[in-house]
Motif scaffolding. Structure first.
Motif, PDB file in Angstrom:
ATOM      1  N   MET A  42       4.722  11.100  31.771  1.00 52.49           N
ATOM      2  CA  MET A  42       4.925  12.046  30.670  1.00 52.49           C
ATOM      3  C   MET A  42       3.782  11.896  29.673  1.00 52.49           C
ATOM      4  O   MET A  42       3.945  11.385  28.561  1.00 52.49           O
ATOM      5  N   ASN A  58       2.282  13.920  27.878  1.00 51.71           N
ATOM      6  CA  ASN A  58       2.357  14.695  26.629  1.00 51.71           C
ATOM      7  C   ASN A  58       3.362  14.131  25.635  1.00 51.71           C
ATOM      8  O   ASN A  58       3.531  14.671  24.537  1.00 51.71           O
ATOM      9  N   ILE A  59       4.015  13.031  26.003  1.00 56.97           N
ATOM     10  CA  ILE A  59       5.009  12.420  25.120  1.00 56.97           C
ATOM     11  C   ILE A  59       4.347  11.308  24.313  1.00 56.97           C
ATOM     12  O   ILE A  59       3.761  10.375  24.870  1.00 56.97           O
ATOM     13  N   ASP A  89       7.279  11.621  19.453  1.00 60.42           N
ATOM     14  CA  ASP A  89       8.399  11.879  20.371  1.00 60.42           C
ATOM     15  C   ASP A  89       9.272  10.642  20.499  1.00 60.42           C
ATOM     16  O   ASP A  89      10.499  10.745  20.606  1.00 60.42           O
ATOM     17  N   ARG A 127      12.152  17.441  21.578  1.00 58.84           N
ATOM     18  CA  ARG A 127      11.247  17.811  22.687  1.00 58.84           C
ATOM     19  C   ARG A 127      11.391  16.835  23.848  1.00 58.84           C
ATOM     20  O   ARG A 127      11.448  17.238  25.008  1.00 58.84           O
ATOM     21  N   LEU A 128      11.467  15.541  23.528  1.00 55.53           N
ATOM     22  CA  LEU A 128      11.642  14.542  24.579  1.00 55.53           C
ATOM     23  C   LEU A 128      12.989  14.721  25.269  1.00 55.53           C
ATOM     24  O   LEU A 128      13.083  14.681  26.507  1.00 55.53           O
ATOM     25  N   LYS A 149      14.788  17.371  25.579  1.00 53.34           N
ATOM     26  CA  LYS A 149      14.771  18.563  26.432  1.00 53.34           C
ATOM     27  C   LYS A 149      13.944  18.320  27.688  1.00 53.34           C
ATOM     28  O   LYS A 149      14.282  18.782  28.781  1.00 53.34           O
ATOM     29  N   THR A 150      12.845  17.568  27.520  1.00 52.05           N
ATOM     30  CA  THR A 150      11.966  17.295  28.663  1.00 52.05           C
ATOM     31  C   THR A 150      12.699  16.537  29.757  1.00 52.05           C
ATOM     32  O   THR A 150      12.597  16.879  30.950  1.00 52.05           O
ATOM     33  N   THR A 207      14.987  18.524  32.008  1.00 50.79           N
ATOM     34  CA  THR A 207      14.392  19.492  32.934  1.00 50.79           C
ATOM     35  C   THR A 207      13.769  18.850  34.169  1.00 50.79           C
ATOM     36  O   THR A 207      13.260  19.555  35.025  1.00 50.79           O
TER      37      THR A 207
END
Length: 448
Positions: free
Chosen positions: A232, A234-235, A279, A297-298, A300-301, A304
């Motif tokens: 991850m 982008n975290i 995050d 955001r984390l 939700k990530t 998914t």
């Protein structure tokens, strides 16, 4: 606001800060009434959600008392409301009604749209019941729902003298009367259970303390590894500290864990706000007060993720992350939740307390007090003294004489003292540096 007949403002200067209002109990009746007013308005501002009021001066001596307002999610008041509460607390009686009206208009508070709800509790000080009544008088002006829980968890003994996280941290020894032996696994919390420290005795019979800095490093390193394992990229993961954080903890986080470290002013409200920028924001004061914040955001990530695209190893890591989030209390301090987090990570890492402690060695440090905080102002997250002029330069000159030396001074938020922090490569040097800086503070403040 007829209750004002009982609660006249006498010109005392009140300042609401990180610790709320704190001072001698006999000076607090007027301000308690006004805290009740603001707490009710805060609840209406949140459309009737329950706001807390706790009457306590925490670790102060019995003749002191204090009060804090707690937001619906357990957060402290934001700075803008702190400033407003300070203004309202210092408003002359004849101007109070108009000041409240102006504040309601400014904040667009719909006082006729929602019924405020306030939960109130107090500690065991003799003054607390009377002060609680004053708060309830203020709340009642707005016909609020009041949930009075009476006596709640607070220290019945001053934790600086008999036991608790304060004693263990400051004195670097187990609570009085506790017999420690090698292999014992110990944790100490403070009276209102928002701080936790670990400690043990090693094979050389040395007392070893694992404080908030150690906890923060353990948690942030573990969580960063999970993010890395799940790819991850982008975290973001960040560690938030204060100037009281041990210099070696900061160096370890930056250089070994490669985690960005941000320094804020002392007080969990500052750390909490900064942690929201990541995050995964880990924050702890060295006294053991802190938690981990996880962004929406984390959350939700991780919902998914396609499990079929993950290896068995990654699925296990994802499950661990989900469980860690569920286990964490993201309010400003929950020692029991933090204890479970630490225990879980130690188990998953296969760490003993000694393994954990050996991640880095703390620099020896000392904390001292000097009278008269009113002379001291600071900047740069309280690490640099602005006034009295010349004091910071004098401190810098002294620090240069010590290996790994670092020292700063700051006005206390809870007592009329200047707090002095010093650290150096050896116990002897830390003692000497602290003593020299204390003498400098006395020298420069005596001139004023």
């Amino acid at each position: 606001m007829n209750a004002l007949n009982k609660y006249h403002y006498d010109g005392t200067n009140y300042i609401y800060g990180t610790a709320g209002f704190r001072m001698k109990a006999e000076l607090l009746l007027c301000v308690m009434y006004r805290v009740g007013l603001v707490a009710a308005l805060r609840s209406v501002y949140y459309q009737g959600k329950c706001v807390g009021v706790m009457i306590t001066a925490s670790h102060n001596s019995e003749e002191d008392n204090g009060v804090k307002i707690v937001d619906p999610l357990g957060d402290m008041l934001e700075q803008e409301w702190e400033n407003a509460l300070t203004k309202i607390a210092n408003t002359p009686d004849e101007l109070l009604k108009q000041t409240i009206i102006d504040f309601v208009i400014e904040k667009k508070i719909g006082i006729n749209q929602f019924t405020p709800s306030i939960a109130i509790g107090h500690d065991s000080r003799k003054s607390s019941i009377l002060l609680s009544s004053a708060v309830k008088d203020g709340i009642s002006i707005f016909k609020a729902n009041i949930y009075d829980y009476g006596l709640l968890t607070t220290p019945q003994l001053i934790t600086r003298d008999i036991c608790g996280a304060d004693y263990v941290k400051l004195h670097q020894q187990p609570p009085r009367g506790m017999l420690l032996k090698e292999g014992d696994r110990c944790a100490s919390i403070d009276g209102d259970a928002d701080r936790i420290l670990y400690f043990y005795i090693n094979k050389n019979q040395k007392f070893c303390l694992l404080d908030g800095d150690k906890i923060a490093v353990l948690l942030s390193g573990f969580l960063k590894d999970i993010v890395k394992d799940l790819h991850m990229e982008n975290i973001s993961v960040g560690l938030i500290q204060t100037a009281y954080a041990n210099g070696n903890s900061t160096a370890y986080a930056k250089n070994i864990l490669e985690i960005p470290v941000i320094c804020t002013s002392t007080g969990v409200k500052y750390l909490h706000q900064k942690a929201k920028e990541y995050d995964i924001g880990v924050y702890f004061e060295s006294n053991g007060h802190g938690t981990v914040l996880f962004s929406e955001r984390l959350k939700k990530t991780i919902k998914t993720f396609e499990l079929s695209s993950l290896s068995t190893f990654q699925q296990e890591k994802l499950n661990v992350l989900r469980n860690i989030i569920e286990l964490t209390n993201e309010t400003v301090g929950d020692a029991l939740s933090d204890c479970l987090l630490v225990e879980s990570i130690l188990f998953l890492r296969g760490f003993s307390l000694e393994d954990w402690n050996n991640l880095y060695d703390d620099l020896p440090n000392r904390q001292c007090k000097v009278s008269n905080r009113n002379c001291i102002t600071t900047t740069d997250a309280e690490r640099v003294c602005r006034t009295p002029h010349g004091l910071q330069e004098a401190i810098n000159a002294v620090v240069k004489n010590y290996t790994s030396g670092r020292s700063f001074v700051r006005p206390s938020g809870t007592e009329n003292v200047v707090r002095v922090y010093a650290e150096a490569a050896t116990e002897k040097e830390a003692d000497e540096l602290a003593k020299e800086v204390c003498e400098l503070v006395k020298k420069f403040t005596e001139k004023i």
